[in-house]
Design an enzyme around this catalytic site. Sequence first.
Site, PDB file in Angstrom:
ATOM      1  N   TYR A  98       1.040  -1.115   0.094  1.00 23.11           N
ATOM      2  CA  TYR A  98       0.148   0.013  -0.001  1.00 23.11           C
ATOM      3  C   TYR A  98       1.000   1.204   0.111  1.00 23.11           C
ATOM      4  O   TYR A  98       1.870   1.354   0.880  1.00 23.11           O
ATOM      5  CB  TYR A  98      -0.916   0.068   1.107  1.00 23.11           C
ATOM      6  CG  TYR A  98      -1.948   1.112   0.989  1.00 23.11           C
ATOM      7  CD1 TYR A  98      -3.106   0.954   0.373  1.00 23.11           C
ATOM      8  CD2 TYR A  98      -1.808   2.418   1.539  1.00 23.11           C
ATOM      9  CE1 TYR A  98      -4.108   1.985  -0.024  1.00 23.11           C
ATOM     10  CE2 TYR A  98      -2.647   3.459   1.508  1.00 23.11           C
ATOM     11  CZ  TYR A  98      -3.748   3.205   0.708  1.00 23.11           C
ATOM     12  OH  TYR A  98      -4.773   4.242   0.294  1.00 23.11           O
ATOM     13  N   GLN A 103     -11.028  -0.088   0.802  1.00 21.67           N
ATOM     14  CA  GLN A 103     -11.266  -0.724  -0.579  1.00 21.67           C
ATOM     15  C   GLN A 103     -10.097  -1.450  -1.016  1.00 21.67           C
ATOM     16  O   GLN A 103     -10.254  -2.454  -1.590  1.00 21.67           O
ATOM     17  CB  GLN A 103     -12.128  -0.019  -1.379  1.00 21.67           C
ATOM     18  CG  GLN A 103     -11.411   1.143  -2.091  1.00 21.67           C
ATOM     19  CD  GLN A 103     -11.599   2.333  -1.171  1.00 21.67           C
ATOM     20  OE1 GLN A 103     -11.837   2.378  -0.016  1.00 21.67           O
ATOM     21  NE2 GLN A 103     -11.553   3.717  -1.712  1.00 21.67           N
ATOM     22  N   ASN A 126      -3.406   5.525   6.145  1.00 21.22           N
ATOM     23  CA  ASN A 126      -4.176   6.391   7.175  1.00 21.22           C
ATOM     24  C   ASN A 126      -4.881   5.410   8.104  1.00 21.22           C
ATOM     25  O   ASN A 126      -4.824   4.293   8.034  1.00 21.22           O
ATOM     26  CB  ASN A 126      -4.982   7.468   6.553  1.00 21.22           C
ATOM     27  CG  ASN A 126      -6.045   6.637   5.492  1.00 21.22           C
ATOM     28  OD1 ASN A 126      -6.641   5.305   5.672  1.00 21.22           O
ATOM     29  ND2 ASN A 126      -6.649   7.544   4.803  1.00 21.22           N
ATOM     30  N   SER A 178       6.376   8.854  13.688  1.00 24.62           N
ATOM     31  CA  SER A 178       7.788   8.797  13.948  1.00 24.62           C
ATOM     32  C   SER A 178       8.498   9.241  15.048  1.00 24.62           C
ATOM     33  O   SER A 178       8.007  10.243  15.940  1.00 24.62           O
ATOM     34  CB  SER A 178       8.445   9.365  12.689  1.00 24.62           C
ATOM     35  OG  SER A 178       9.864   9.096  12.289  1.00 24.62           O
ATOM     36  N   GLN A 230      12.771  14.801  12.134  1.00 26.07           N
ATOM     37  CA  GLN A 230      11.483  13.743  12.567  1.00 26.07           C
ATOM     38  C   GLN A 230      10.084  14.981  12.813  1.00 26.07           C
ATOM     39  O   GLN A 230       9.201  14.455  12.380  1.00 26.07           O
ATOM     40  CB  GLN A 230      11.689  13.279  13.780  1.00 26.07           C
ATOM     41  CG  GLN A 230      12.793  12.006  13.530  1.00 26.07           C
ATOM     42  CD  GLN A 230      12.566  11.068  12.378  1.00 26.07           C
ATOM     43  OE1 GLN A 230      11.245  10.463  12.332  1.00 26.07           O
ATOM     44  NE2 GLN A 230      13.323  11.214  11.470  1.00 26.07           N
ATOM     45  N   HIS A 266       7.745  15.476   9.877  1.00 27.62           N
ATOM     46  CA  HIS A 266       6.960  14.518   9.620  1.00 27.62           C
ATOM     47  C   HIS A 266       5.319  14.559   9.877  1.00 27.62           C
ATOM     48  O   HIS A 266       4.563  14.428   9.135  1.00 27.62           O
ATOM     49  CB  HIS A 266       7.303  13.139   9.955  1.00 27.62           C
ATOM     50  CG  HIS A 266       8.291  12.276   9.074  1.00 27.62           C
ATOM     51  ND1 HIS A 266       7.981  11.969   7.924  1.00 27.62           N
ATOM     52  CD2 HIS A 266       9.545  12.032   9.539  1.00 27.62           C
ATOM     53  CE1 HIS A 266       9.062  11.732   7.265  1.00 27.62           C
ATOM     54  NE2 HIS A 266      10.263  11.465   8.171  1.00 27.62           N
ATOM     55  N   GLU A 319      12.633   4.457  17.861  1.00 27.33           N
ATOM     56  CA  GLU A 319      12.695   4.067  16.439  1.00 27.33           C
ATOM     57  C   GLU A 319      13.903   4.273  15.532  1.00 27.33           C
ATOM     58  O   GLU A 319      14.784   3.559  15.106  1.00 27.33           O
ATOM     59  CB  GLU A 319      11.673   4.799  15.481  1.00 27.33           C
ATOM     60  CG  GLU A 319      11.289   4.282  14.318  1.00 27.33           C
ATOM     61  CD  GLU A 319      10.413   5.305  13.415  1.00 27.33           C
ATOM     62  OE1 GLU A 319      10.128   6.351  14.032  1.00 27.33           O
ATOM     63  OE2 GLU A 319      10.207   5.086  12.335  1.00 27.33           O
ATOM     64  N   HIS A 320      14.416   5.726  15.925  1.00 21.94           N
ATOM     65  CA  HIS A 320      15.661   6.043  15.189  1.00 21.94           C
ATOM     66  C   HIS A 320      16.774   6.424  16.455  1.00 21.94           C
ATOM     67  O   HIS A 320      16.026   7.250  17.258  1.00 21.94           O
ATOM     68  CB  HIS A 320      15.634   7.285  14.567  1.00 21.94           C
ATOM     69  CG  HIS A 320      14.636   7.051  13.096  1.00 21.94           C
ATOM     70  ND1 HIS A 320      13.453   7.292  13.142  1.00 21.94           N
ATOM     71  CD2 HIS A 320      14.828   6.461  12.034  1.00 21.94           C
ATOM     72  CE1 HIS A 320      12.777   7.198  11.861  1.00 21.94           C
ATOM     73  NE2 HIS A 320      13.862   6.445  11.219  1.00 21.94           N
ATOM     74  N   ASP A 370      16.668   7.476   5.791  1.00 22.46           N
ATOM     75  CA  ASP A 370      15.522   7.618   5.124  1.00 22.46           C
ATOM     76  C   ASP A 370      15.702   7.129   3.565  1.00 22.46           C
ATOM     77  O   ASP A 370      14.525   6.840   3.039  1.00 22.46           O
ATOM     78  CB  ASP A 370      14.866   8.928   5.428  1.00 22.46           C
ATOM     79  CG  ASP A 370      14.310   9.046   6.902  1.00 22.46           C
ATOM     80  OD1 ASP A 370      14.197   7.969   7.270  1.00 22.46           O
ATOM     81  OD2 ASP A 370      14.247  10.164   7.217  1.00 22.46           O
ATOM     82  N   GLU A 402       0.174 -36.982  28.033  1.00 22.51           N
ATOM     83  CA  GLU A 402      -0.597 -35.680  27.480  1.00 22.51           C
ATOM     84  C   GLU A 402      -2.026 -36.393  27.151  1.00 22.51           C
ATOM     85  O   GLU A 402      -2.926 -35.724  26.603  1.00 22.51           O
ATOM     86  CB  GLU A 402      -0.098 -34.958  26.524  1.00 22.51           C
ATOM     87  CG  GLU A 402       0.988 -34.207  26.879  1.00 22.51           C
ATOM     88  CD  GLU A 402       1.615 -33.251  25.942  1.00 22.51           C
ATOM     89  OE1 GLU A 402       1.264 -33.516  24.601  1.00 22.51           O
ATOM     90  OE2 GLU A 402       2.724 -32.554  26.226  1.00 22.51           O
ATOM     91  N   HIS A 430      -1.582 -40.163  19.321  1.00 20.73           N
ATOM     92  CA  HIS A 430      -0.026 -39.737  18.875  1.00 20.73           C
ATOM     93  C   HIS A 430       0.896 -40.887  19.295  1.00 20.73           C
ATOM     94  O   HIS A 430       1.936 -41.030  18.531  1.00 20.73           O
ATOM     95  CB  HIS A 430       0.194 -38.665  19.709  1.00 20.73           C
ATOM     96  CG  HIS A 430      -0.410 -37.326  19.360  1.00 20.73           C
ATOM     97  ND1 HIS A 430      -1.724 -36.988  19.264  1.00 20.73           N
ATOM     98  CD2 HIS A 430       0.163 -36.062  18.819  1.00 20.73           C
ATOM     99  CE1 HIS A 430      -1.786 -35.831  19.004  1.00 20.73           C
ATOM    100  NE2 HIS A 430      -0.653 -35.235  18.712  1.00 20.73           N
TER     101      HIS A 430
END
Lengths: 433, 433
Positions: free
Chosen positions: B130, B191, B214, B237, B259, B262, B327-328, B361, B415, B420
Amino acid sequence: MPQFLDTTAHEFEQAFLALLSAKREDSPDVDEVVAAIIADVRTRGDVAVIELTERFDRIALTPDGLRFSPSEVDEAIDRVPAAERQALELAAERIRAYHERQMPADDEWTDVTGATLGWRWSAVAAAGLYVPGGLASYPSSVLMNAVPAKVAGVGRLAIAVPTPDGVVNPLVLLAARLAGVDEIYRIGGAQAIAALAYGTESIAPVDKITGPGNAFVAAAKRRVFGKVGIDMIAGPSEILVIADKDNEPDWIALDLLSQAEHDESAQSILITDDADFGRAVADAVEARLQTLERREIAGASWRDFGAVIVVRDLDEAAVLSNRIAPEHLELCVADPDGLSRKTTHAGAIFLGQYTPEAIGDYVGGPNHVLPTARSARFSSGLSVMDFLKRTTVARMTPEALRAIGPSAETLARSESLEAHGLSVRARLDRLNG
Amino acid sequence: MPQFLDTTAHEFEQAFLALLSAKREDSPDVDEVVAAIIADVRTRGDVAVIELTERFDRIALTPDGLRFSPSEVDEAIDRVPAAERQALELAAERIRAYHERQMPADDEWTDVTGATLGWRWSAVAAAGLYVPGGLASYPSSVLMNAVPAKVAGVGRLAIAVPTPDGVVNPLVLLAARLAGVDEIYRIGGAQAIAALAYGTESIAPVDKITGPGNAFVAAAKRRVFGKVGIDMIAGPSEILVIADKDNEPDWIALDLLSQAEHDESAQSILITDDADFGRAVADAVEARLQTLERREIAGASWRDFGAVIVVRDLDEAAVLSNRIAPEHLELCVADPDGLSRKTTHAGAIFLGQYTPEAIGDYVGGPNHVLPTARSARFSSGLSVMDFLKRTTVARMTPEALRAIGPSAETLARSESLEAHGLSVRARLDRLNG
């Protein structure tokens, strides 16, 4: 009797699609109950956990008693018969040896620009393992979850195992001991997952939770995902056996039944290139179902979801197998290695007639926590990777930044991220000026 | 001005915990809308996708027009200026080289019992990526998702990118071409996720879906998870910079802003062992915020979620860094390698003052899709592993079954899984008799 399908039949594709999409599990919607339990544990901590344990497991605990003491564990373990202890030790040793080979390597290198690049693996600091109580309290599952965690290097490994009416399976405690588990709590359900994820006064929070559980546990794991990592949510077990006529029908029947006996929602499928052999296996299943201890469960699974599919040849079997993407795939054919290379979507493959799937459940070495419900198309069984994470590293020299920095600046501008570009430009200006 | 924290202050721990737990994102609850959209696409296929695309993106498509034709892609790509094309080519090449090194190896061995054990990796057959439309339509993200998929060996890679009012970013199409993407659809939102997961008349279903989006896209990914695999659901971020006083305050300020620009929910934190340097960086941020194109976004992020933390020494910085699990992580200190070995919970580490995060990046080579919201404690950035799955293999010989089969039988009985045990016993009886 299960379904019989034949790939030469006109209506095969339709019947096969119906088999693939059969809904085998109706999960009750317990999400609201679980949300309330999690909120309660987050707010009231130990008090909530103790109240819920009294309500669901009928035992009264104190904060100190939530955790098994070492002497309680010792005492329970002493009751394990020698044969079972030795079997569990062999299993732990073989699972450990297999998973030690899975440990991935760090890497670091310098490229033509002078940039140093690489990655490092590190273990999750703390992990929690859920172990169901009662009937499905499987010591083998403790080993399959806890051994990879400890091989990965998890520093603190906690188990939550409910003890309804105070009853605990000593083999579960022994398996935990053999695997090197650090803490064992006698709690279960959504309250156990909440305690592991968020912590209470007596239970420190963990970073990752794995292990099977009922609908409440599964819903709780989904809800705490993000706060902690979780493993897959497993569905009912499945086996696909591909067998030619040079097999003992009774052995194949037992392999099919060893999945079917897990659960009425389990699914066992035989694919064979010999219709007579297929009928002989079905007859052998019926014969075994006369006496099997769990014949009601196994019989329901085989009747409702079992299938025998007759194919033109083994290449066709491989194509169908990849469409099914089975959790367990047993290849009882003359050239199992050759056929296995054509069946790429499967959780675990068992090669040849002397490798019943049950070997993989206990002592083979590979993990028995495997992707169900066709998810072998995109996921893998449990491994040390589930308890590791990778940090990438990059180091530019001035020369490397001169070589690739201008391209970063160009792309940053094209994405309208000015500060990104300026952070590179400021350094380049210094280097160039 | 952001928060200033000092580890020697009495109230530090409380303030730090508040910083860690600050809720930066309010996701709107769109789950019901998304459930209806997915059901609609499953029922009506192309017709539903076309209607929804007309409603949300204001373009009228035919089933044939859902997919970009090769000539439409060619035409768009021809409009890309040479500098941007070259930058994107360099990025693709470097990302490919890095991810090729990640490919894991198959393994197979025979143990002392004669059992053959191992595993094989195979690629997901089909994956969907996506790509958001509009402002956040980043060609770099196309490379970061598509290149690892193709390196892993994904046979069929499809992109869904919405084109509101018919507008497409030519760089996105060029990135797709450079990465070897097979199909590009001009659809978006829930969709698109539904179409990729379940398929329509014109769009074949995939096995795994990755890429940012989103709230509607994120909710749809959560809903189709299980039917297909998904990557992590990324949050806003974050960057943590650990810098000593021997740095240019303006460079560090730009790294923090790259950052912050963003997203208003992004978070930028500086940890330093020098309070004066911390103030100098904060001043430099303010100076840059006077002129930065995205000063409103970056300013809001820095004001609401930014922080400068003064520590006693760099060991204390490492401890705080591991609690943040950023994250960074940028290490602008005299011995960045040494400090990096103490900071094990981070998505990506950038070593030294010539490695601004923006390099990672775009052109560094490592992936820029990284774990956010402290999930670096238990998860890793995107890699070839996200497009591979592992099948374990096991083959017993009669000797191996004799050696370990009895233990499997013992555990199966313990068990209460009789079939088995019998599946092993039947074979052992033949071998022994």
